[in-house]
Design a protein around this motif. Structure first.
Motif, PDB file in Angstrom:
ATOM      1  N   LEU A  68       0.885  -1.432  -0.482  1.00 47.69           N
ATOM      2  CA  LEU A  68       0.103   0.517  -0.219  1.00 47.69           C
ATOM      3  C   LEU A  68       0.977   0.965  -0.136  1.00 47.69           C
ATOM      4  CD1 LEU A  68      -2.587  -1.344   2.560  1.00 47.69           C
ATOM      5  CD2 LEU A  68      -3.463  -0.391   0.118  1.00 47.69           C
ATOM      6  N   SER A  72       0.454   4.360  -2.655  1.00 46.58           N
ATOM      7  CA  SER A  72       0.547   5.590  -2.666  1.00 46.58           C
ATOM      8  C   SER A  72       1.302   6.839  -2.672  1.00 46.58           C
ATOM      9  CB  SER A  72       0.149   6.116  -1.037  1.00 46.58           C
ATOM     10  OG  SER A  72       1.532   5.480  -0.558  1.00 46.58           O
ATOM     11  N   CYS A 159      -7.551  -2.032  -0.120  1.00 50.65           N
ATOM     12  CA  CYS A 159      -8.541  -0.726   0.356  1.00 50.65           C
ATOM     13  C   CYS A 159      -9.348  -1.413   1.028  1.00 50.65           C
ATOM     14  CB  CYS A 159      -7.945   0.250   0.207  1.00 50.65           C
ATOM     15  SG  CYS A 159      -6.830   1.337   0.312  1.00 50.65           S
ATOM     16  N   PHE A 201      -7.423   7.011   0.435  1.00 50.11           N
ATOM     17  CA  PHE A 201      -6.132   6.396   0.605  1.00 50.11           C
ATOM     18  C   PHE A 201      -5.582   7.435  -0.928  1.00 50.11           C
ATOM     19  CE2 PHE A 201      -3.312   3.485  -2.629  1.00 50.11           C
ATOM     20  CZ  PHE A 201      -2.452   3.175  -1.513  1.00 50.11           C
TER      21      PHE A 201
END
Length: 421
Positions: A68, A72, A159, A201
């Motif tokens: 993640l 990002s 997510c 996110f």
């Protein structure tokens, strides 16, 4: 219309006293919090719900967190961003090898929109009298030990958000199990006692923002439709759902803190926005779990969504056990004019993807006549794939979990092209 099937033969989601109805019935009598003893017991045994044996050697909390984090920090890509999404995966009911079909689409991210696991009891009394922790722990064990799930989690960042079946009746305990399984850091704000699992996110800085709502933790219980005579009949095709729409300003879906948080998220700069609601936002034609059960809350959400920039945005939802595509238009209903004289480009799109493992029978929801729906319901187990192209076009396809074939697609053209940073 297809001949009605016996009601007791319908999938789990639509049986009498299904998990969604059961959790609403019990909400007033079973506490959503747990004692410190129970919470500590769950946390100390969190390793039991991680993928077992060989799976545990690669799919670790730090591994998913790293995936993640890398995504990002990803710069605006030269090609499309591919985001898979889906909901309602019963680890005891269906074949979880659908994760391999999703993996074949090479997604950059997977959004699990709730009901990611189901408890293993269908008896209301058992839930009241027994600790639901054991049912959810077993559900995560079964889910995480499947080889297709392990392969997926080892390669694709996820997510997730909770819905009613994976929240159950002991919400704080269920949240701990959920956060532990999906390797959410102990310092994450979702770990705060009493807080929901809503979060956001981003990909590429201010390029793409994903907002995930928690529509259960602080929601007012729905009003049951006791006059619906079709509930226990075999005429399931005429059944409109267990709940009544209610105009009451004291009723809420998100709760005060989450509304404040959402305002903050929508004020952030983003070229493309994705709003994830486990339950449907746009539809107004049924009495199942949806935002229209509290019309003032739906109007509030849509007003904020339509007013925020940019216009390159879409709503994703699940829960209903069929797929569908919707487009809001104030002209579709004179009583549904959220923002008078809104530009057509501001009218929101919504794509529903459900279920990953146990969709409703063919024809079951044909009676839901919704002016906002485009192309009718999509039957069969399905998942979604959203692609954000470099020119800002959002392309969404719904795929069969069995074959991977495309069941329905839509392209949303941008009114403002993304800017290169």
């Amino acid at each position: 219309m297809q001949k009605a099937r016996p009601f007791l033969l319908l999938p789990h989601r639509y049986r009498p006293l299904s998990s969604c109805v059961r959790s609403q019935l019990l909400r007033a009598t079973v506490s959503g919090t747990t004692t410190t003893t129970t919470k500590e017991r769950v946390r100390t045994s969190c390793t039991a719900i991680r993928p077992t044996a060989a799976a545990a050697t690669t799919t670790t909390p730090s591994h998913q967190a790293n995936l993640l984090d890398l995504l990002s920090k990803k710069e605006i890509p030269n090609g499309p961003i591919r985001i898979a999404f889906g909901s309602c995966s019963d680890q005891a009911h269906g074949d979880l090898s659908y994760f391999d079909k999703i993996l074949n689409k090479n997604p950059d991210l997977m959004i699990l929109m709730g009901d990611n696991v189901y408890d293993t009891t269908s008896d209301t009394a058992a839930v009241v009298l027994d600790d639901t922790t054991s049912f959810l722990k077993k559900a995560y064990q079964d889910f995480g030990s499947h080889p297709s799930v392990h392969r997926f989690l080892s390669k694709v960042p996820v997510c997730p958000v909770l819905d009613d079946n994976d929240y159950g009746t002991e919400m704080e305990t269920a949240k701990d199990l959920f956060l532990d399984f999906f390797a959410v850091d102990q310092s994450d704000e979702r770990r705060q006692d009493g807080r929901g699992v809503f979060h956001s996110f981003t990909i590429g800085g201010e390029y793409l923002q994903v907002i995930l709502l928690d529509v259960r933790r602080h929601a007012t219980a729905f009003s049951h439709n006791s006059s619906n005579k079709n509930r226990d009949s075999n005429d399931a095709f005429a059944y409109q759902g267990p709940f009544l729409s209610k105009e009451d300003a004291s009723c809420t879906i998100l709760g005060k803190d989450q509304w404040f948080w959402l305002d903050q998220q929508l004020q952030k700069s983003a070229q493309i926005r994705i709003l994830v609601s486990p339950t449907q936002v746009l539809p107004t034609c049924h009495g199942w779990d949806c935002w229209n059960l509290f019309p003032h809350e739906r109007a509030r959400l849509l007003g904020k969504w339509m007013s925020c920039s940019p216009t390159n945005k879409i709503i994703l939802s699940g829960d209903r056990h069929f797929g569908a595509i919707y487009r809001y238009s104030s002209s579709s209903s004179s009583s549904d004019d959220i923002i008078p004289n809104a530009e057509p480009a501001d009218n929101p799109w919504e794509v529903t993807s459900s279920s990953l493992t146990h969709s409703v029978p063919e024809g079951m929801v044909d009676h839901e006549i919704d002016n906002l729906q485009i192309g009718g319901p999509i039957y069969g187990n399905n998942f979604g794939l959203l692609q954000v192209h470099t020119d800002g076009t959002i392309e969404v396809t719904l795929h069969s979990t069995t074959t991977g074939e495309t069941l329905r697609s839509v392209q949303i053209q941008p009114t403002v092209a993304p800017k290169a940073e």
